[in-house]
Design a protein around this motif. Sequence first.
Motif, mmCIF file in Angstrom:
data_model
loop_
_atom_site.group_PDB
_atom_site.id
_atom_site.type_symbol
_atom_site.label_atom_id
_atom_site.label_comp_id
_atom_site.label_asym_id
_atom_site.label_seq_id
_atom_site.Cartn_x
_atom_site.Cartn_y
_atom_site.Cartn_z
ATOM 1 N N GLN A 190 -6.804 4.053 8.068
ATOM 2 C CA GLN A 190 -7.517 5.180 7.463
ATOM 3 C C GLN A 190 -8.925 4.768 7.020
ATOM 4 O OE1 GLN A 190 -4.200 5.811 4.889
ATOM 5 N NE2 GLN A 190 -3.806 7.852 5.704
ATOM 6 N N ILE A 222 -2.903 13.093 0.566
ATOM 7 C CA ILE A 222 -3.097 12.956 2.021
ATOM 8 C C ILE A 222 -2.082 11.974 2.599
ATOM 9 C CG2 ILE A 222 -4.707 12.053 3.783
ATOM 10 C CD1 ILE A 222 -6.986 13.175 2.117
ATOM 11 N N LEU A 223 -1.683 11.029 1.744
ATOM 12 C CA LEU A 223 -0.761 9.985 2.206
ATOM 13 C C LEU A 223 0.692 10.449 2.201
ATOM 14 C CD1 LEU A 223 -2.406 7.084 0.165
ATOM 15 C CD2 LEU A 223 -2.809 7.664 2.558
ATOM 16 N N PHE A 235 -2.987 5.519 -10.870
ATOM 17 C CA PHE A 235 -3.994 4.657 -11.510
ATOM 18 C C PHE A 235 -4.957 5.480 -12.379
ATOM 19 C CE2 PHE A 235 -2.614 2.242 -7.861
ATOM 20 C CZ PHE A 235 -2.573 0.931 -8.329
ATOM 21 N N ARG A 292 2.627 1.512 -3.424
ATOM 22 C CA ARG A 292 1.720 2.005 -4.473
ATOM 23 C C ARG A 292 1.532 3.512 -4.356
ATOM 24 N NH1 ARG A 292 -1.489 -2.481 -3.045
ATOM 25 N NH2 ARG A 292 -2.879 -1.125 -1.860
ATOM 26 N N SER A 293 1.340 3.965 -3.105
ATOM 27 C CA SER A 293 1.066 5.406 -2.917
ATOM 28 C C SER A 293 2.238 6.268 -3.400
ATOM 29 C CB SER A 293 0.751 5.697 -1.454
ATOM 30 O OG SER A 293 1.917 5.568 -0.667
ATOM 31 N N ALA A 309 0.851 -1.209 0.000
ATOM 32 C CA ALA A 309 0.000 0.000 0.000
ATOM 33 C C ALA A 309 0.882 1.253 0.000
ATOM 34 C CB ALA A 309 -0.927 -0.013 1.209
ATOM 35 N N VAL A 310 1.904 1.228 0.823
ATOM 36 C CA VAL A 310 2.815 2.383 0.894
ATOM 37 C C VAL A 310 3.568 2.523 -0.441
ATOM 38 C CG1 VAL A 310 4.858 3.319 2.057
ATOM 39 C CG2 VAL A 310 3.069 2.189 3.391
ATOM 40 N N ALA A 352 -6.333 0.970 -3.505
ATOM 41 C CA ALA A 352 -5.364 0.984 -4.611
ATOM 42 C C ALA A 352 -4.452 2.206 -4.505
ATOM 43 C CB ALA A 352 -6.106 0.990 -5.947
ATOM 44 N N LEU A 353 -5.016 3.343 -4.093
ATOM 45 C CA LEU A 353 -4.210 4.559 -3.967
ATOM 46 C C LEU A 353 -3.214 4.468 -2.811
ATOM 47 C CD1 LEU A 353 -6.890 7.385 -4.545
ATOM 48 C CD2 LEU A 353 -5.209 6.491 -6.161
ATOM 49 N N GLY A 354 -3.448 3.494 -1.911
ATOM 50 C CA GLY A 354 -2.493 3.292 -0.824
ATOM 51 C C GLY A 354 -3.038 3.610 0.561
ATOM 52 N N PHE A 355 -4.337 3.823 0.655
ATOM 53 C CA PHE A 355 -4.908 4.111 1.978
ATOM 54 C C PHE A 355 -4.822 2.861 2.863
ATOM 55 C CE2 PHE A 355 -6.352 7.779 -0.191
ATOM 56 C CZ PHE A 355 -6.582 8.741 0.782
ATOM 57 N N PRO A 414 -4.835 11.365 -2.972
ATOM 58 C CA PRO A 414 -3.609 10.564 -2.719
ATOM 59 C C PRO A 414 -2.517 11.362 -2.020
ATOM 60 C CG PRO A 414 -3.829 11.087 -5.052
ATOM 61 C CD PRO A 414 -5.106 11.526 -4.410
#
Lengths: 224, 386
Positions: B301, A113-114, A91, A85-86, A82-83, B294-297, A111
């Motif tokens: 969260q 926010i991450l 996408f 990908r962010s 997840a990290v 998919a965005l990484g959340f 995105p």
Amino acid sequence: MESPFIEVVGLFKSYQRDSLEIPVLRNITLNISQGDFLAFMGPSGSGKTTLLNLIAGIDKPTSGKIFIAGMDITELSETELAVWRSQNVGFIFQFYNLIPVLTALENVELPLILTPLSKKQRRSHAETALHVVGLAERMHHFPRQLSGGQEQRVAIARAIATDPAILVADEPTGDLDKTSAEEVLELMDRLNRELNKTILMVTHDPRAAERARFIRNLEKGELA
Amino acid sequence: MELFKLLIRNALRHKLRSLLTLVGIGVAVMAFALLRTVVTAWYAGVEASAANRLITRHAVSFVFPLPLAYRDRIAQVPGVDEVTYASWFSGVYIDKNQFFARLAVDSETFFDVYPEFVIEPKQFEVFKRERNACIIGIDIANRYNLKLGDMMLIEGDVFPGQWEFVVRGIYQPRDQTTDPASMMFHYRYLEERVRQEMPQRSGEIGWYIVRINDPDDSAAISREIDRMFANSRAETKTETERAFQQSFLSAASAVITAMNIMSFVIIGIILLVLGNTMIMSARERTHEFAVLKALGFSAGQLFFLIAGEALILSTLGSALGLLVTLPAVEGFQAALPKGWFPVFYIKPETIVFGCVSAFLVGLAASIIPLRRVLTTRIVEGLRHVG
């Protein structure tokens, strides 16, 4: 010799349906250089989207390895993925997948926010991304107030907001009219040429595929 | 854009559904608070009990009198600080539906033992000097618009005849657990007439109230008092004031238990209402949650988004419920016969319990949708058609 940016080695993927194992990808080996624009084509069920999902890190292979910038992403845990990908993947989906209750600007900011950016910096990045896709004047509009082509451009802005090295696009023009599709493809072409983004695109549309520098065909889970 | 903004927008996404959920939770919380308040009212006497007071009554039943002569003997039991007594007068004031406790008491000692009835010293002095004077609670004064010096005419039933009283004191309850609607008058006024008109009942009182020095000695003192009068014509039963008050509730225990159970069933109903809303919301947004993943959340969260939405709905619904509880409780009390529940108020514990329950229900309601979101693979979520 320089090692490839994306290296797929002996990739297998199968799904389990009750007691039946359905193979989707068979022994895929593939190298992609940084800054490539690659289109995957093939009939429905050939495994294009599955391959894209595996490279994007939203699915796990049954066996095989995927190295991206030297890192084997098949070894990462869900949280690590997840990290990853962010930070590395943007996408672009066929149906845009914007959050309907957020404005264009807020969708692009999502995105970010991450990231460790401040609120002000996030807003600035999101505005810049919308400016790049030519929608700066529509930033406060909600998705329902935008056309399909505009929604896809917002989705592209969201994909590039964190400045990822890889953009994955699954049928990005599949739901668009010809003019909007051309605009979106032109935009992706620019992102590849001007910002050196590595773009992996799945498409059925030969005109869309023509925009890519390379086309790879899949058939029955194997690269043709 | 902060994640909290998305949370708020999600909560308001289906306004009608959110509104109906809020109303559902609000009504349930109001019903919960009302039921708890009724249960509290039932237990008011128990709550108001003092640990250092014992009640000595006839061993057979509360309705049988005890000799006044027991008083001095009880007072001599080691550990006893003060002894007072009271008799249930009953009677009818205006009409039978106008109920409130009417007691003949030993005016010299009763108010010492019951400091929760707060009376102005001047009023108390006047009361003590006048044989047919009475002291009434502030609720009675307000209910019947009675002032100092007013006459109260009561038709006796336990003690037949017309009884005239003069209001010489109006007491204030010390706190919310104290009955603000009782009437006390001199036992000697009752005794005078009983001696003339019902001499066989003279020298009898209803029960003794025994104040003791140390509540820890209550069991030993109770045993000692009852031992003194064992095998007499009027054997006694001594117990703590709390136990005495609880014995009055035994007849209604099934109803109270049912209300207690119902109040917690209501919490379950709130959980179902909110859980249903959250499950529907999460299922509709399966696709969006897959995009966020998919965005990484992270799972944390997503938990914030789902549990936060549930908590907003449960908190607002509970606030709405508690807001309408106050008029509902007042309306309920007004609909009851006067004096049915002399102590009727929403306990702070009820409000706290309502709020804590809302929080826990909010968390609980998000467990199933959260689990579904976290266990759904991203590729499956992206394929989901809501």
